[in-house]
Design a protein around this motif. Structure first.
Motif, PDB file in Angstrom:
ATOM      1  N   GLN A 146       0.834  -1.201   0.000  1.00 10.76           N
ATOM      2  CA  GLN A 146       0.000   0.000   0.000  1.00 10.76           C
ATOM      3  C   GLN A 146       0.873   1.256   0.000  1.00 10.76           C
ATOM      4  N   LEU A 147       1.985   1.203   0.745  1.00 15.34           N
ATOM      5  CA  LEU A 147       2.900   2.347   0.768  1.00 15.34           C
ATOM      6  C   LEU A 147       3.540   2.570  -0.603  1.00 15.34           C
ATOM      7  N   ILE A 148       3.724   1.505  -1.367  1.00 14.90           N
ATOM      8  CA  ILE A 148       4.250   1.647  -2.732  1.00 14.90           C
ATOM      9  C   ILE A 148       3.275   2.448  -3.586  1.00 14.90           C
ATOM     10  N   MET A 149       1.965   2.208  -3.388  1.00 13.89           N
ATOM     11  CA  MET A 149       0.963   2.972  -4.136  1.00 13.89           C
ATOM     12  C   MET A 149       0.971   4.441  -3.699  1.00 13.89           C
ATOM     13  N   GLU A 157      -0.626  -5.009  -6.413  1.00 20.60           N
ATOM     14  CA  GLU A 157      -1.411  -3.847  -5.975  1.00 20.60           C
ATOM     15  C   GLU A 157      -1.480  -2.870  -7.144  1.00 20.60           C
ATOM     16  N   MET A 158      -2.627  -2.156  -7.248  1.00 17.97           N
ATOM     17  CA  MET A 158      -2.859  -1.214  -8.348  1.00 17.97           C
ATOM     18  C   MET A 158      -3.512   0.054  -7.810  1.00 17.97           C
ATOM     19  N   SER A 159      -3.130   1.186  -8.400  1.00 17.12           N
ATOM     20  CA  SER A 159      -3.730   2.473  -8.016  1.00 17.12           C
ATOM     21  C   SER A 159      -4.843   2.866  -8.978  1.00 17.12           C
ATOM     22  N   PHE A 160      -5.736   3.699  -8.463  1.00 15.51           N
ATOM     23  CA  PHE A 160      -6.853   4.255  -9.235  1.00 15.51           C
ATOM     24  C   PHE A 160      -7.695   3.146  -9.880  1.00 15.51           C
ATOM     25  N   VAL A 161      -8.046   2.170  -9.054  1.00 15.00           N
ATOM     26  CA  VAL A 161      -8.831   1.040  -9.560  1.00 15.00           C
ATOM     27  C   VAL A 161     -10.051   0.803  -8.673  1.00 15.00           C
ATOM     28  N   GLU A 162     -11.042   0.148  -9.284  1.00 13.18           N
ATOM     29  CA  GLU A 162     -12.186  -0.388  -8.561  1.00 13.18           C
ATOM     30  C   GLU A 162     -12.082  -1.905  -8.552  1.00 13.18           C
ATOM     31  N   GLY A 207      -1.754  12.317   0.986  1.00 11.48           N
ATOM     32  CA  GLY A 207      -2.267  12.188  -0.374  1.00 11.48           C
ATOM     33  C   GLY A 207      -2.137  10.776  -0.908  1.00 11.48           C
ATOM     34  N   SER A 208      -3.141   9.954  -0.641  1.00 10.74           N
ATOM     35  CA  SER A 208      -3.107   8.560  -1.073  1.00 10.74           C
ATOM     36  C   SER A 208      -4.106   8.334  -2.206  1.00 10.74           C
ATOM     37  N   PRO A 209      -3.702   7.640  -3.271  1.00  7.77           N
ATOM     38  CA  PRO A 209      -4.669   7.323  -4.324  1.00  7.77           C
ATOM     39  C   PRO A 209      -5.579   6.179  -3.881  1.00  7.77           C
ATOM     40  N   PRO A 210      -6.791   6.104  -4.407  1.00  4.83           N
ATOM     41  CA  PRO A 210      -7.584   4.879  -4.201  1.00  4.83           C
ATOM     42  C   PRO A 210      -6.804   3.705  -4.796  1.00  4.83           C
ATOM     43  N   HIS A 211      -6.755   2.600  -4.082  1.00  2.00           N
ATOM     44  CA  HIS A 211      -5.963   1.475  -4.577  1.00  2.00           C
ATOM     45  C   HIS A 211      -6.505   0.166  -4.040  1.00  2.00           C
TER      46      HIS A 211
END
Length: 594
Positions: free
Chosen positions: A203-206, A240-245, A531-535
């Motif tokens: 999660q920290l990588i995202m 793990e992926m960012s800006f995903v549903e 500032g964390s992206p949804p992931h």
């Protein structure tokens, strides 16, 4: 030229006939025909038959050489006669006439044979694992494992993922299984923990701005062993992926899984787009959140039937009125089955600790009726309602279980598997994948009656945050999902909670104060505040994937150096005692239980 071999033991064909070659490998098998000695020489790649004549000066020495000794042979390739060709070997059209040989590595008396795949006691197999790994079946399994991991890695790169490695020494987590702890020499009295999973780090990588991460990650959990779970350590494809549903995760993983299983197995996938089954539906229809969809049997709830006045099955009726549930399984066209079939199922259920399984078979003379020990307790109208709920028809049989919800789900699930096997309903030549979705965010601990996280504490609850009923936490669903194949859970994943205020709120429901969250998850909670992206992500188990592809029932068969059931490495004698000097250096003293 390499002095040990010009070819490997799976390489020679008729095209090499007449050539002088050098082979090295293990003596897999010997067959002494008096004037001729046949040697099956084996290496990592395959097998070559070699022959030495009694007139050869090396004959007697080779005759006495122990099986599994490593030898080098020099000889000439000759074609076999048509009646001696071995079509099961790639090198079966030729053999090698031995001119000279040399022992490279002697072998003493074997504790177990290598040329056979005969089952041996776990203790022997694990103590001499290097010999066990020479056996063809398990050797092939480990090669398969390597190829699958390499394939997965290449597929992930194609999908735009970057591979990173996360720390092995980290902090202990209050959730999940028991940690393996590592004392710190430089920080006396403090401990690292081996990661149960790279959850927080990925999660920290995202949060760090990377968009798609993966690794073939080692994970460590101090858990008891099972057939599908190694004690101690295992590997997973962590991603793990960012800006995903949720659906974005599903599409990536489905594509990967389909490619892996179609490339490495001849079995058919009955779904390339995996069914989405809610947790509640799965528990009702299959009695478990790990359903085997190869099994066509479905579980139905008949609790309301036993409230009717025209149903006089008093034992179940009283239990239902006190809060118990009734679940049933319909078996098609079993009216001709002998009484022993039904009684054996009932007997089996009692052996599992249940009170048994009641049963009846639907018949029709003038009106619909039921034959069997409990058939007389149901009116015509009640039976018609049962057939309407279950789709049962004349000639079908119905097994009934009654009990508290957790107990009845457990025995119904077990009975579903048992009955399907007894009726030979499961097709062993297919893979049936599905997603289990909509997990409850919380559950109530039966022992303490306290609210706990049911799955992953870092998951995002479903719905608009403003509309979530925090006063009724057991009603909150989470964006959590499992991938299941043939009744085996391959993976858990979730869309992550990336909002610190929401995380504090959810942890408070599970009994954690804000200070505790800040203490235990300081790195995570601080990072989310910048500032964390949804992931979201998931982590399919590598060992279980290989187990399915290799058609093995036990994860030990696809693990190179597994521990035994007591989490002991019999080959390396681990865990082992350490000396006083080591303990003193770490500031530790042992206080063993008597």
């Amino acid at each position: 030229m390499n002095k040990y071999r010009t070819h490997n033991c799976n390489e020679l064909t008729k095209d090499n006939s007449g050539q002088e070659i050098v082979l090295s490998g293990w003596i897999n098998k010997k067959r002494d025909h008096g004037n001729l000695l046949f040697i099956d020489l084996r290496d990592n790649y395959g097998m070559t038959q070699c022959i030495i004549d009694k007139s050869n000066d090396f004959f007697k020495l080779l005759e006495k050489t122990q099986l599994e000794s490593v030898i080098k042979i020099i000889g000439k390739v000759v074609e076999r006669s048509e009646d001696t060709i071995n079509s099961e070997l790639k090198t079966g059209d030729i053999e090698v006439n031995i001119d000279k040989f040399e022992v490279l590595g002697k072998c003493k008396e074997l504790p177990m044979p290598v040329f056979s795949d005969q089952e041996y006691a776990e203790e022997i197999r694990l103590k001499y694992r290097y010999l066990d790994l020479r056996r063809k079946k398990i050797h092939d399994n480990i090669i398969l494992r390597s190829k699958v991991i390499s394939f997965i890695r290449n597929e992930m790169f194609k999908l735009g993922f970057l591979e990173f490695q996360t720390p092995i020494l980290t902090s202990s987590s209050p959730e999940g299984a028991r940690d393996f702890l590592v004392p710190s020499r430089l920080n006396p009295g403090k401990f690292y923990a081996l990661p149960q999973a790279p959850q927080q780090f990925k999660q920290l990588i995202m949060v760090s701005g990377f968009d798609k991460y993966f690794q073939i990650a080692p994970c460590f959990r101090d858990e008891d062993a099972r057939a599908d779970r190694s004690p101690g350590e295992f590997y997973q494809l962590d991603l793990e992926m960012s800006f995903v549903e949720q659906e974005d995760i599903f599409q990536v993983v489905e594509k990967l899984i389909v490619n892996v299983f179609t490339n490495f197995s001849s079995k058919k996938l009955i779904y390339e787009k995996f069914p989405r089954i809610s947790y509640d539906e799965s528990m009702l229809k299959y009695g478990t959140d790990k359903p085997d969809l190869r099994n066509p049997l479905i579980i139905y709830d008949l609790s309301d039937i036993f409230i009717r006045d025209d149903v006089t099955f008093e034992i179940f009726k009283k239990l239902v009125k006190s809060g118990s549930k009734v679940r049933c399984i319909v078996t098609k066209n079993t009216k001709e089955k002998p009484r022993s079939f039904f009684d054996n199922i009932d007997k089996w259920a009692k052996e599992q600790g249940a009170s048994g399984l009641a049963y009846f078979t639907i018949e029709k003379n003038e009106n619909i009726s039921a034959k069997g020990p409990v058939g007389k307790f149901f009116s015509k109208e009640a039976l018609e309602e049962i057939t309407k709920i279950t789709g049962a028809e004349v000639g079908d049989s119905i097994f009934l279980a009654c009990g508290k919800i957790n107990d009845v789900e457990k025995i119904s699930s077990q009975a579903r598997d048992k009955i399907a096997k007894d009726l030979d309903l499961i097709n062993e030549n297919i893979f049936a994948f599905c997603w289990i979705v909509d997990y409850p965010m919380f559950e109530k601990n039966k022992m303490t009656n306290k609210i706990e996280f049911s799955h992953n504490p870092f998951s995002m609850p479903q719905g608009d945050v403003k509309d979530i009923d925090f006063d009724n936490p057991l009603s909150i669903k989470a964006y959590q999902y499992d991938i299941v194949c043939n009744g085996i859970e391959l993976s858990s994943g979730a869309i992550r909670n990336h909002i610190p205020e929401l995380m504090y709120k959810l942890f408070s429901i599970a009994g954690y104060k804000k200070e505790q969250v800040n203490d235990k998850f300081s790195g995570m909670i601080n990072a989310l505040s910048y500032g964390s992206p949804p992931h979201g992500g998931i982590a399919p188990g590598i060992d279980r994937i290989i187990m399915l592809l290799a058609n093995e029932k036990n994860i030990r068969e696809v693990t190179m150096f597994p521990m035994n059931q007591n989490a002991q490495d019999l080959m390396m004698n681990a865990p082992s005692e350490v000396n006083e000097e080591q303990l003193k250096e770490l500031g530790l003293a042992l206080k063993l239980k008597k």
